[in-house]
Write a protein that holds these residues in place. Structure first.
Motif, PDB file in Angstrom:
ATOM      1  N   GLU A  51     -11.701   2.531  -2.491  1.00  0.00           N
ATOM      2  CA  GLU A  51     -11.253   1.151  -2.373  1.00  0.00           C
ATOM      3  C   GLU A  51      -9.966   1.037  -1.546  1.00  0.00           C
ATOM      4  N   GLY A  52      -9.044   1.991  -1.735  1.00  0.00           N
ATOM      5  CA  GLY A  52      -7.807   1.955  -0.976  1.00  0.00           C
ATOM      6  C   GLY A  52      -8.038   2.090   0.513  1.00  0.00           C
ATOM      7  N   ARG A  53      -8.969   2.940   0.884  1.00  0.00           N
ATOM      8  CA  ARG A  53      -9.277   3.131   2.304  1.00  0.00           C
ATOM      9  C   ARG A  53      -9.940   1.883   2.886  1.00  0.00           C
ATOM     10  N   LEU A 113      -6.043   8.360   1.754  1.00  0.00           N
ATOM     11  CA  LEU A 113      -6.685   7.338   0.944  1.00  0.00           C
ATOM     12  C   LEU A 113      -8.203   7.444   1.043  1.00  0.00           C
ATOM     13  N   VAL A 162      -1.089   6.815   3.539  1.00  0.00           N
ATOM     14  CA  VAL A 162      -1.598   5.592   4.141  1.00  0.00           C
ATOM     15  C   VAL A 162      -1.668   5.732   5.660  1.00  0.00           C
ATOM     16  N   LEU A 169       0.837  -1.208   0.000  1.00  0.00           N
ATOM     17  CA  LEU A 169       0.000   0.000   0.000  1.00  0.00           C
ATOM     18  C   LEU A 169       0.866   1.250   0.000  1.00  0.00           C
ATOM     19  N   HIS A 193       2.200   1.669  -3.513  1.00  0.00           N
ATOM     20  CA  HIS A 193       1.165   1.987  -4.497  1.00  0.00           C
ATOM     21  C   HIS A 193       0.707   3.436  -4.394  1.00  0.00           C
ATOM     22  N   HIS A 194       0.748   3.980  -3.193  1.00  0.00           N
ATOM     23  CA  HIS A 194       0.232   5.333  -2.978  1.00  0.00           C
ATOM     24  C   HIS A 194       1.340   6.377  -2.836  1.00  0.00           C
ATOM     25  N   ARG A 250      -9.515  -1.159   1.824  1.00  0.00           N
ATOM     26  CA  ARG A 250      -8.475  -2.171   1.935  1.00  0.00           C
ATOM     27  C   ARG A 250      -7.619  -1.929   3.170  1.00  0.00           C
ATOM     28  N   LEU A 251      -7.282  -0.681   3.420  1.00  0.00           N
ATOM     29  CA  LEU A 251      -6.479  -0.339   4.593  1.00  0.00           C
ATOM     30  C   LEU A 251      -7.214  -0.693   5.879  1.00  0.00           C
TER      31      LEU A 251
END
Length: 297
Positions: free
Chosen positions: A282-284, A279, A256, A246, A249-250, A286-287
């Motif tokens: 979807e990223g949030r 984020l 993150v 993550l 990716h960010h 996933r986190l």
């Protein structure tokens, strides 16, 4: 103080104010976990987005809340004049050390960077850590320059931007750099994904973003490596690979970690200065799932 886990907390803020209550709470988490030192006003501490008075306030608050844990304060700025002022402020509030990146807009030469460190170390009464982070400072140190700076009075540690992923190559990298340094200067690994490899390769300290929010998790890796249990340190780090992915990716760890602090209810939302964004979507999601799955604390 230049060994073990040095935890770098977020400086939570919006466009108008710093969330001092939340920041104090983050410092309290670190002292309760018994990290070895605290690093404030680094890249995760958003130093580049703060005024000089705001930075002084954060430095003072960190030292006051640290309950005896050594605090290292970032003093990076574009102009040497301002670095000197920030160094004086850090010492006035009781910082145990300072962290200096060679910040630039115009690309700096090695001679200019050496001159910066020579000037600043001449004005310090506390130790200095060299912040080698080409991704944010836009300057790449040579090992020769590291060696020249490390021999200046008061230089105590170098914060390097990771090590090779291969353990043998990592050991060779650390050993090669160490031949350039006085014995009193430690090598610290940053880039959290490289921490276990770096510690196992002989780095004395982990300068950690993860540790600034989840100190217990970061300490487990650090203590395993310090105890000589390289396999356990490696296993614990590999377990966190989804987080390291993550980060990558960010574009780094800041967005993150800021989102994680929001998800944990440790800071108000928003907690980053514009135009930065944490984020979302979807990223949030996933986190949020990873924080629970990995039992980060």
């Amino acid at each position: 103080m230049f060994s073990g886990l040095s935890a770098f907390p977020l400086t939570p803020m919006d466009e108008q104010t710093i969330d001092e209550v939340a920041f104090a709470g983050l410092i309290d988490r670190l002292t309760a976990a018994k990290v070895d030192s605290i690093g404030v006003l680094g890249s995760t501490g958003n130093y580049a987005y703060l005024s000089v008075p705001e930075r002084q306030r954060i430095a003072r608050l960190a030292v006051d809340r640290a309950d005896g844990t050594p605090v290292m304060v970032g003093i990076g700025a574009l102009r040497t004049r301002d670095v000197l002022a920030l160094a004086e402020q850090a010492q006035e509030v009781g910082a145990s050390a300072v962290l200096l990146p060679p910040v630039s807009y115009q690309k700096l030469s090695p001679e200019e960077v050496f001159g910066l460190f020579e000037t600043i170390t001449g004005a310090l009464s506390v130790p200095l850590c060299v912040y080698d982070n080409p991704g944010t400072a836009h300057f790449e140190f040579s090992d020769e320059l590291h060696g020249d700076i490390a021999r200046l009075p008061g230089v105590a540690s170098i914060k390097i931007p990771g090590v090779p992923a291969d353990p043998q190559a990592a050991r060779a990298r650390v050993a090669s750099l160490r031949t350039r340094l006085p014995g009193s200067v430690t090598i610290g690994v940053s880039g959290d994904a490289f921490a276990a490899t770096g510690l196992n390769a002989g780095c004395e300290v982990w300068y950690s973003v993860m540790g600034g929010l989840f100190p217990t998790t970061a300490l487990s890796i650090t203590r395993a490596a310090q105890a000589g249990d390289a396999d356990q340190a490696r296993r614990l780090s590999e377990k966190l690979q989804p987080m390291w992915d993550l980060f990558s990716h960010h574009g780094g760890s800041l967005r993150v970690v800021a989102a994680a602090a929001e998800l944990r209810g440790l800071v108000r939302r928003p907690c980053l200065p514009k135009p930065l964004r944490v984020l979302e979507g979807e990223g949030r999601e996933r986190l949020a799932a990873l924080i629970d799955e990995l039992e980060l604390e």
